[in-house]
Design an enzyme around this catalytic site. Structure first.
Site, PDB file in Angstrom:
ATOM      1  N   LYS A 177      -4.763  -8.934 -11.011  1.00  0.00           N
ATOM      2  CA  LYS A 177      -5.347  -8.262  -9.963  1.00  0.00           C
ATOM      3  C   LYS A 177      -6.228  -7.393  -9.751  1.00  0.00           C
ATOM      4  O   LYS A 177      -5.932  -5.951 -10.124  1.00  0.00           O
ATOM      5  CB  LYS A 177      -4.945  -9.145  -8.084  1.00  0.00           C
ATOM      6  CG  LYS A 177      -6.024  -9.103  -7.391  1.00  0.00           C
ATOM      7  CD  LYS A 177      -5.467  -8.559  -5.547  1.00  0.00           C
ATOM      8  CE  LYS A 177      -6.917  -7.241  -5.502  1.00  0.00           C
ATOM      9  NZ  LYS A 177      -6.269  -8.084  -4.048  1.00  0.00           N
TER      10      LYS A 177
ATOM     11  N   LYS B 196      -9.578  -1.955  -6.668  1.00  0.00           N
ATOM     12  CA  LYS B 196      -9.955  -0.186  -7.207  1.00  0.00           C
ATOM     13  C   LYS B 196      -7.946   0.154  -6.983  1.00  0.00           C
ATOM     14  O   LYS B 196      -8.629   1.300  -8.094  1.00  0.00           O
ATOM     15  CB  LYS B 196     -10.756   0.180  -5.455  1.00  0.00           C
ATOM     16  CG  LYS B 196     -11.583  -0.311  -5.268  1.00  0.00           C
ATOM     17  CD  LYS B 196     -11.759  -0.236  -3.996  1.00  0.00           C
ATOM     18  CE  LYS B 196     -11.343  -1.524  -2.762  1.00  0.00           C
ATOM     19  NZ  LYS B 196     -12.974  -2.143  -2.214  1.00  0.00           N
TER      20      LYS B 196
ATOM     21  N   LYS C 147       1.168  -1.250   0.460  1.00  0.00           N
ATOM     22  CA  LYS C 147      -0.216   0.076   0.297  1.00  0.00           C
ATOM     23  C   LYS C 147       1.082   1.637   0.222  1.00  0.00           C
ATOM     24  O   LYS C 147       0.450   2.026  -0.835  1.00  0.00           O
ATOM     25  CB  LYS C 147      -0.772  -0.206   0.538  1.00  0.00           C
ATOM     26  CG  LYS C 147      -1.814  -1.642   1.092  1.00  0.00           C
ATOM     27  CD  LYS C 147      -2.399  -1.155   2.259  1.00  0.00           C
ATOM     28  CE  LYS C 147      -4.359  -2.236   1.921  1.00  0.00           C
ATOM     29  NZ  LYS C 147      -5.181  -1.824   3.420  1.00  0.00           N
TER      30      LYS C 147
HETATM   31  P1  ADP Z   1      -9.239  -4.043  -3.651  1.00  0.00           P
HETATM   32  O1  ADP Z   1      -7.709  -4.931  -3.791  1.00  0.00           O
HETATM   33  O2  ADP Z   1     -10.665  -3.422  -4.241  1.00  0.00           O
HETATM   34  O3  ADP Z   1      -8.899  -2.845  -2.515  1.00  0.00           O
HETATM   35  P2  ADP Z   1     -10.068  -5.408  -1.299  1.00  0.00           P
HETATM   36  O4  ADP Z   1      -8.572  -5.755  -0.949  1.00  0.00           O
HETATM   37  O5  ADP Z   1     -11.088  -4.414  -0.497  1.00  0.00           O
HETATM   38  O6  ADP Z   1      -9.839  -4.933  -2.855  1.00  0.00           O
HETATM   39  O7  ADP Z   1     -11.084  -6.520  -1.204  1.00  0.00           O
HETATM   40  C1  ADP Z   1     -12.047  -6.815  -0.073  1.00  0.00           C
HETATM   41  C2  ADP Z   1     -11.909  -8.697  -0.419  1.00  0.00           C
HETATM   42  O8  ADP Z   1     -12.440  -8.840  -1.343  1.00  0.00           O
HETATM   43  C3  ADP Z   1     -11.285  -9.031  -0.037  1.00  0.00           C
HETATM   44  O9  ADP Z   1     -11.699 -10.600   0.555  1.00  0.00           O
HETATM   45  C4  ADP Z   1     -10.693  -9.842  -0.839  1.00  0.00           C
HETATM   46  O10 ADP Z   1      -9.900 -10.954  -0.653  1.00  0.00           O
HETATM   47  C5  ADP Z   1     -11.269  -9.571  -2.385  1.00  0.00           C
HETATM   48  N1  ADP Z   1     -10.786  -9.314  -3.562  1.00  0.00           N
HETATM   49  C6  ADP Z   1     -10.219  -8.184  -3.748  1.00  0.00           C
HETATM   50  N2  ADP Z   1     -10.157  -7.794  -5.823  1.00  0.00           N
HETATM   51  C7  ADP Z   1     -10.334  -9.561  -5.841  1.00  0.00           C
HETATM   52  C8  ADP Z   1      -9.903 -10.494  -6.905  1.00  0.00           C
HETATM   53  N3  ADP Z   1      -9.274  -9.563  -7.581  1.00  0.00           N
HETATM   54  N4  ADP Z   1      -9.700 -11.593  -7.012  1.00  0.00           N
HETATM   55  C9  ADP Z   1     -10.599 -12.307  -5.758  1.00  0.00           C
HETATM   56  N5  ADP Z   1     -10.790 -11.366  -4.711  1.00  0.00           N
HETATM   57  C10 ADP Z   1     -10.744 -10.348  -4.238  1.00  0.00           C
END
Ligand code: ADP
Ligand code: TRP
Length: 321
Positions: free
Chosen positions: A189, A192, A110
């Site tokens: 991956k 956001k 991050k």
């Molecule tokens: P972002 O990466 O968009 O900030 P978050 O970290 O808020 O997403 O993720 C929220 C949930 O969704 C977590 O449990 C995370 O493991 C899952 N998640 C987010 N992006 C993915 C992805 N591309 N593939 C699988 N799971 C995901």
């Protein structure tokens, strides 16, 4: 079995969130006791605009309820409505070694992305451990990127139990390998923070635009293509029925099937798949007071459990008689 998971209200939710985590959360409601929460204390590490935070919290609540979270059966709440979690996090932080937190990838990732290296961001895994341990959670369904945080949680729980005697339930992660990582429009991956998402409930035009952005190689329409290496096909498979998958794979292999056409099919599938949820979400959005009531009721039920765990912990460490 008691399930618990949280999702951060740090932006608009996307296909990665749904197929990597939320779908599993919804499925687990059948036959299990579930606690799901909106991790707003966590979101403070990245969201600095109060109005945006409020909007995001409501958005996540609407998304979950529209996607099938049943608040009569599941305890659904906002993290900050149960402030006991911060009390537990403090106690846990006193037995968490710096080294354990220094090894966490997510802090480094991050910061590399430009997020301020605050103390909150660094100690985030301790708050996450408190989220889980406060409710005696046994299973924690999350995406693969959260695996390390679960290991930290287990370490902290075992350390506490070793120091003070059996007190905390040591949880297990539940990671769906099949959809462990949903790819974004650029092949990384979907996240956001990478600007490569496809939102579940975005306007139709926005979804079509995001799908058009999906990166493809330079093969001509006529050339045969390997579906397994194709991002459009991989995303399509998440939503399509087995027959539909075979049909798209067959067309790719046969040649004469262009990326433009495949992308149209994918956009259509996304809209079709999320269509019924979208209608439900619109109906719920008309009653924000109803949504707030749901979260308050969830918080009351969550607090009852939280207070008991915290009392147990306070006694063990000597903060109470
Ligand atoms: P972002 O990466 O968009 O900030 P978050 O970290 O808020 O997403 O993720 C929220 C949930 O969704 C977590 O449990 C995370 O493991 C899952 N998640 C987010 N992006 C993915 C992805 N591309 N593939 C699988 N799971 C995901
Ligand atoms: N850290 C998780 C994420 O970024 C969200 C989260 C916070 C969580 N507390 C939790 C997930 C407890 C599971 C259990 O996605």
């Amino acid at each position: 079995m008691r399930y618990l998971s949280g999702i951060q209200p740090s932006g608009t939710l996307h296909l990665g969130n749904y197929f990597g985590a939320m779908r599993r959360h919804i499925e687990r409601q059948a036959g299990h006791e579930c606690f799901y929460f909106i991790a707003d204390y966590h979101a403070l590490t990245t969201v600095r605009d109060p109005e945006q935070l409020r909007r995001n919290v409501l958005g996540v609540a609407l998304d979950y309820l529209a996607l099938g979270l049943d608040p009569a059966r599941t305890v659904f709440f906002r993290q900050s409505d149960v402030p006991q979690v911060v009390e537990l996090a403090w106690v846990l932080s006193t037995i968490t070694s710096m080294g354990l937190l220094e090894r966490c990838h997510s802090f480094k990732d991050k910061v590399a992305k430009g997020i301020e290296a605050s103390h909150g961001l660094f100690s985030y895994p301790v708050l996450m451990a408190a989220d889980i341990l406060l409710y005696d959670s046994q299973r924690v369904p999350v995406g693969k990127d959260q695996k390390q945080h679960l290991e930290v949680t287990r370490d902290i729980a075992m350390r506490f139990n070793a120091l003070y005697g059996e007190t905390l339930v040591v949880p297990e992660a539940e990671i769906e390998e099949a959809t462990a990582v949903v790819p974004g429009t650029d092949g990384q991956k979907m996240s956001k923070s990478y600007g490569n998402t496809i939102e579940m409930f975005g306007p139709e035009k926005q979804i079509e635009k995001a799908v058009k952005r999906i990166v493809m190689d330079s093969k001509t329409v006529e050339e045969p293509k390997d579906p397994d290496e194709n991002l459009v096909y991989r995303l399509y498979c998440l939503m399509a029925a087995p027959g539909e998958r075979e049909e798209m794979a067959r067309r790719f292999r046969a040649g004469g099937y262009g990326y433009g056409e495949a992308k149209k099919e994918l956009a259509r599938k996304i809209l079709e798949y999320f269509g019924p949820f979208r209608a439900k979400r619109e109906a719920l959005a008309g009653d924000p007071a109803g949504v707030r009531d749901v979260l308050e009721d969830g918080a009351r039920r969550a607090r009852a459990v939280a207070e008991r765990t915290l009392e147990r912990v306070y006694r063990k460490v000597g903060l109470r008689e």
